[in-house]
Write a protein that holds these residues in place. Sequence first.
Motif: not given
Lengths: 223, 223
Positions: B138-146
């Motif tokens: 989840f965190s990794e995906a949010m990092w990509v999103m940011e």
Amino acid sequence: MDQEDKKLLSELLPFWKNLKENEKRQVMDHTILHAYKNGEQVHGGYEDCTGVIAVKKGRIRVYLLSEEGKEVTLFRLLENDICLLSASCILRNISFDIYVDAEGDTELFVLNSSVYDKLAKENPAVGNFMTDLISMRFSEAMWVMEQILFMKLDKRLAMFLLEQANLENGDVITLTHEQIAGHMGSAREVISRMLKYFSNEGIVNVSRKGIKIVNRKKLTEYL
Amino acid sequence: MDQEDKKLLSELLPFWKNLKENEKRQVMDHTILHAYKNGEQVHGGYEDCTGVIAVKKGRIRVYLLSEEGKEVTLFRLLENDICLLSASCILRNISFDIYVDAEGDTELFVLNSSVYDKLAKENPAVGNFMTDLISMRFSEAMWVMEQILFMKLDKRLAMFLLEQANLENGDVITLTHEQIAGHMGSAREVISRMLKYFSNEGIVNVSRKGIKIVNRKKLTEYL
């Protein structure tokens, strides 16, 4: 919290019936009821360990915020919804910053993070609930990401206007173009241009008071 | 699987030491070792319930795919990494489609989804591992999103080129502009324009053979 609030809280927590008596007492002893005004910040990023939130009344908005102040709404939580991300300090491996604001007058149950953490470690029902809830928020966030990356702006804006009108219980959206852009992770100019297009098509009326949906049927065709 | 593979698998699973003897046997009996060629699809969306993947050798890429074929890389998994999202059918509340391809010749341990599901429900150590791993992704995906939402393209491209050169063990990136755009959720024209700018600045050489980083120091200044 009075007896009524305690009863309500126990109904909001899906794992309540799986708690032992002393665990139930711990939850009640370490939960406080907080009132927030419209727009007030509930949780401000990773450093802030607010706790586990359950919405008693009103609505909260969970969003990402860039260093330059750009926002993207991940999801909204309504009455009875629970938010774990506001207890980021106890979530191992969750390392992104989320922000939470109240929308409208809002009352929240806030359960102390470390009490919750202890529960989750000792009681499998709480642990399973955590996995399910994090998975759900992960999915919701990915849905937003897919929208932003893959969906055409006309479709996204149509969807946003209908959803927002729904939240405001009518046909009028009282947000500024700037605010809409913030919610959608877009730029004000882009939103204004698209609203002008919708306006020319006779779908919305744009005025100082807000955006009024005048042809809902036609707007729905963009979905 | 031979004895050596079984030993390796047991070392890859962080919860192995917390399994009972019969649970260990179940894992071994329901895991297969699969070899994939470069670019071969490992997992294809929600309907596909591949199972829990542990990377024995090589590398896999986990990405989102739009209906129009647009891709965005969420993360890559290297040797010893574990992927749960490829067992989407057992993850309650995970409702987005992810795709997984092999990059380079790759060998994967694939553990049957329903066997894993049973373990996770019965053994708290497996359940906790799941929460941790999903939180991490989840965190990794949010990092990509940011990155996509908030970061300037020059910075993102610089970061991507350095990371990719690293994966390819040198200074040369053998991807097409189209492929880079796919990884970054951008458009080919946009990437080509930015590469041309980097090239004019003497940071990279762009040729048919690929992109060569010629001034790593200057490229790093964009981070």
